[in-house]
Design a protein around this motif. Structure first.
Motif, short mmCIF file in Angstrom:
data_model
loop_
_atom_site.label_atom_id
_atom_site.label_comp_id
_atom_site.label_asym_id
_atom_site.label_seq_id
_atom_site.Cartn_x
_atom_site.Cartn_y
_atom_site.Cartn_z
N ALA A 39 -28.98 9.04 -68.31
CA ALA A 39 -27.63 8.53 -68.55
C ALA A 39 -27.34 8.45 -70.05
N LEU A 40 -28.36 8.11 -70.85
CA LEU A 40 -28.17 8.08 -72.30
C LEU A 40 -27.85 9.47 -72.83
N GLU A 41 -28.52 10.48 -72.28
CA GLU A 41 -28.24 11.86 -72.70
C GLU A 41 -26.79 12.22 -72.39
N ALA A 42 -26.29 11.75 -71.24
CA ALA A 42 -24.91 12.07 -70.83
C ALA A 42 -23.88 11.24 -71.57
N ARG A 43 -24.18 9.97 -71.84
CA ARG A 43 -23.16 9.05 -72.36
C ARG A 43 -23.39 8.55 -73.77
N GLU A 44 -24.63 8.55 -74.23
CA GLU A 44 -25.03 8.06 -75.55
C GLU A 44 -25.03 6.53 -75.67
N LEU A 45 -24.02 5.88 -75.14
CA LEU A 45 -23.87 4.43 -75.34
C LEU A 45 -23.50 3.78 -74.03
N GLU A 72 -31.97 3.18 -79.14
CA GLU A 72 -31.82 2.11 -80.12
C GLU A 72 -31.18 0.91 -79.42
N LEU A 73 -31.67 -0.27 -79.72
CA LEU A 73 -31.05 -1.49 -79.20
C LEU A 73 -29.90 -1.85 -80.12
N VAL A 74 -28.67 -1.82 -79.59
CA VAL A 74 -27.50 -2.16 -80.41
C VAL A 74 -27.35 -3.67 -80.45
N GLN A 75 -27.38 -4.29 -79.27
CA GLN A 75 -27.30 -5.76 -79.22
C GLN A 75 -27.65 -6.27 -77.84
N ILE A 76 -27.99 -7.56 -77.81
CA ILE A 76 -28.13 -8.27 -76.54
C ILE A 76 -27.10 -9.38 -76.60
N ILE A 77 -26.18 -9.36 -75.65
CA ILE A 77 -25.14 -10.39 -75.65
C ILE A 77 -25.11 -10.99 -74.25
N GLY A 78 -25.40 -12.28 -74.16
CA GLY A 78 -25.54 -12.91 -72.85
C GLY A 78 -26.68 -12.23 -72.11
N ASN A 79 -26.43 -11.78 -70.89
CA ASN A 79 -27.44 -11.06 -70.12
C ASN A 79 -27.18 -9.56 -70.12
N THR A 80 -26.49 -9.08 -71.14
CA THR A 80 -26.15 -7.67 -71.22
C THR A 80 -26.81 -7.04 -72.44
N ILE A 81 -27.45 -5.89 -72.20
CA ILE A 81 -28.13 -5.15 -73.27
C ILE A 81 -27.30 -3.90 -73.57
N VAL A 82 -27.03 -3.66 -74.84
CA VAL A 82 -26.29 -2.45 -75.23
C VAL A 82 -27.28 -1.48 -75.87
N LEU A 83 -27.37 -0.27 -75.29
CA LEU A 83 -28.29 0.75 -75.77
C LEU A 83 -27.53 1.96 -76.29
N TYR A 84 -28.11 2.61 -77.29
CA TYR A 84 -27.53 3.85 -77.84
C TYR A 84 -28.65 4.84 -78.10
N LYS A 85 -28.39 6.08 -77.75
CA LYS A 85 -29.29 7.16 -78.14
C LYS A 85 -28.45 8.40 -78.36
N GLU A 86 -28.62 9.03 -79.51
CA GLU A 86 -27.85 10.23 -79.81
C GLU A 86 -28.18 11.31 -78.79
N SER A 87 -27.15 11.93 -78.24
CA SER A 87 -27.32 12.97 -77.23
C SER A 87 -27.60 14.31 -77.89
N LYS A 88 -28.49 15.08 -77.28
CA LYS A 88 -28.75 16.43 -77.80
C LYS A 88 -27.66 17.40 -77.38
N GLU A 89 -27.20 17.27 -76.13
CA GLU A 89 -26.23 18.22 -75.56
C GLU A 89 -24.78 17.73 -75.64
N ASN A 90 -24.57 16.44 -75.39
CA ASN A 90 -23.21 15.91 -75.24
C ASN A 90 -22.82 14.96 -76.35
N GLN A 92 -20.98 12.77 -78.55
CA GLN A 92 -19.60 12.28 -78.51
C GLN A 92 -19.27 11.35 -79.65
N LEU A 93 -20.23 10.55 -80.04
CA LEU A 93 -19.98 9.53 -81.07
C LEU A 93 -20.43 10.03 -82.43
#
Length: 97
Positions: A39-45, A72-90, A92-93
């Motif tokens: 999913a990270l490969e498809a969406r990045e964030l 990469e861990l962007v942030q933990i807010i409440g019980n939600t974790i935000v992840l980011y990984k640069e996509s090789k194929e897609n 977007q950011l």
């Protein structure tokens, strides 16, 4: 490694997203790491929600996901974790420098 400016940019991008994965009673497993990596490969964030019945605390879950996926861990807010990984194929950011 992300800079503070890049993290702020990613937090603003992630703000309106809904979590697309939930970590529950079973915690983090190989299958989940594989799916999240794809999913990270498809969406990045995206967001991962840690449910209240999860036996691990959210910091442990975040570390397992980061180590398992190489994200990469962007942030933990409440019980939600935000992840980011640069996509090789897609790619977007475009991160600020």
């Amino acid at each position: 490694m992300l800079t503070g400016k890049q993290k702020r940019f990613l937090r603003s991008k992630a703000h309106h997203l809904n979590p697309i994965f939930q970590v529950g009673k079973g915690g983090v497993n190989e299958n989940m790491i594989k799916q999240i990596a794809e999913a990270l490969e498809a969406r990045e964030l995206f967001k991962v929600s840690v449910l209240q019945n999860c036996e691990d605390d959210k910091d442990t879950v975040a570390n397992e996901l980061v180590n398992g996926t190489g994200a990469e861990l962007v942030q933990i807010i409440g019980n939600t974790i935000v992840l980011y990984k640069e996509s090789k194929e897609n790619k977007q950011l475009r991160l600020p420098n």
